[in-house]
Design a protein around this motif. Structure first.
Motif, PDB file in Angstrom:
ATOM      1  N   ILE A  35       0.834  -1.200   0.000  1.00 57.41           N
ATOM      2  CA  ILE A  35       0.000   0.000   0.000  1.00 57.41           C
ATOM      3  C   ILE A  35       0.869   1.252   0.000  1.00 57.41           C
ATOM      4  O   ILE A  35       0.628   2.208  -0.763  1.00 57.41           O
ATOM      5  N   ASP A  36       1.896   1.256   0.833  1.00 55.94           N
ATOM      6  CA  ASP A  36       2.796   2.408   0.898  1.00 55.94           C
ATOM      7  C   ASP A  36       3.508   2.629  -0.430  1.00 55.94           C
ATOM      8  O   ASP A  36       3.714   3.771  -0.858  1.00 55.94           O
ATOM      9  N   ALA A  37       3.891   1.531  -1.087  1.00 50.68           N
ATOM     10  CA  ALA A  37       4.573   1.649  -2.376  1.00 50.68           C
ATOM     11  C   ALA A  37       3.653   2.259  -3.427  1.00 50.68           C
ATOM     12  O   ALA A  37       4.054   3.137  -4.192  1.00 50.68           O
ATOM     13  N   LEU A  38       2.404   1.806  -3.462  1.00 46.95           N
ATOM     14  CA  LEU A  38       1.451   2.361  -4.428  1.00 46.95           C
ATOM     15  C   LEU A  38       1.219   3.847  -4.177  1.00 46.95           C
ATOM     16  O   LEU A  38       1.222   4.659  -5.119  1.00 46.95           O
ATOM     17  N   ARG A  39       1.022   4.197  -2.911  1.00 49.24           N
ATOM     18  CA  ARG A  39       0.791   5.605  -2.599  1.00 49.24           C
ATOM     19  C   ARG A  39       2.010   6.453  -2.933  1.00 49.24           C
ATOM     20  O   ARG A  39       1.894   7.607  -3.331  1.00 49.24           O
ATOM     21  N   GLY A  40       3.201   5.860  -2.790  1.00 47.29           N
ATOM     22  CA  GLY A  40       4.408   6.587  -3.128  1.00 47.29           C
ATOM     23  C   GLY A  40       4.495   6.938  -4.599  1.00 47.29           C
ATOM     24  O   GLY A  40       5.145   7.917  -4.979  1.00 47.29           O
TER      25      GLY A  40
END
Length: 238
Positions: free
Chosen positions: A63-68
């Motif tokens: 999730i953090d990677a996508l938001r990044g």
């Protein structure tokens, strides 16, 4: 079957997908393994190893990677069962996301060059599994069923490998002799935060509005065909 009926059917099994993605209790003889978070990757082309008791951690890392990357994560994770030898029930977790164009957003403005891979009025859908071996020649099988609730457009679109998006991010005006270097630089940038195997993406001409989508299908993992249950998301496209 219309896209509306497809989405209705996919919604009915949403809770099953969420349960599979997060369920993997430890046993006395060994704990379930989950793929490592993006920070554990050391270089492109190498599959990530599993880490025990970390399905939830892998989900949050994804999730953090996508938001990044400026993407809207879908509403819940998904998973494929019997896809790996390193986890309880062979579970491999995955997430999906969507990013409205124009993307990537950059302050660099070069006259005559279009630096966007996803144009205005398009939506790029992305699928990110954790624990899949690097892709071989089989990169088909994942699909996105989508509907723009504002303008009525809909469709069922096949997703391709991340390399398709990487190529689209290099402007056509870039000389042919240096295109491979540009593509490699962009690919390394993505792989620094995303897993190597099984990542799929596709830009779709959804038009502006609120877009409902379901991502589902199969990914090959070291000779196994892994079916990922549908995950659903909403994104706003200007």
């Amino acid at each position: 079957m219309t896209v509306v009926r497809r989405l209705t059917t996919l919604t009915a099994i949403a809770t099953t997908a969420a349960a599979l993605a997060l369920a993997a209790p430890a046993t006395a003889s060994g704990a379930p393994a989950a793929p490592a978070t993006p920070a554990a990757a050391d270089r492109p082309g190498v599959a990530r190893t599993a880490a025990p008791n970390d399905l939830l951690g892998a989900y949050q890392a994804a999730i953090d990677a996508l938001r990044g990357f400026g993407m809207d994560p879908f509403l819940y994770p998904t998973a494929a069962a019997f896809c790996s030898d390193d986890a309880t029930l062979g579970l491999v977790p995955a997430v999906a996301g969507a990013v409205p164009g124009p993307w990537p957003k950059t302050a660099v403005n070069i006259p005559g060059l279009d630096l966007t891979a996803v144009k205005a009025g398009q939506t790029m859908f992305t699928f990110v599994p954790y624990g899949i071996a690097p892709d071989t020649s089989t990169v088909s099988g994942m699909r996105v069923a989508w509907m723009n609730l504002s303008n009525g457009r809909s469709g069922l679109t096949s997703m391709g490998p991340l390399s398709d998006i990487v190529r689209a991010m290099v402007p056509a005006e870039v000389p042919q002799e240096i295109r491979p270097l540009a593509e490699r630089a962009i690919q390394d940038f993505f792989f620094a935060a995303l897993p190597v195997g099984g990542v799929r993406a596709v830009p779709v001409d959804t038009g502006s509005g609120t877009v409902l989508a379901a991502v589902f299908g199969t990914v090959e993992n070291a000779g196994r065909s892994c079916f990922f249950l549908p995950t659903i998301g909403l994104t706003s496209v200007r």
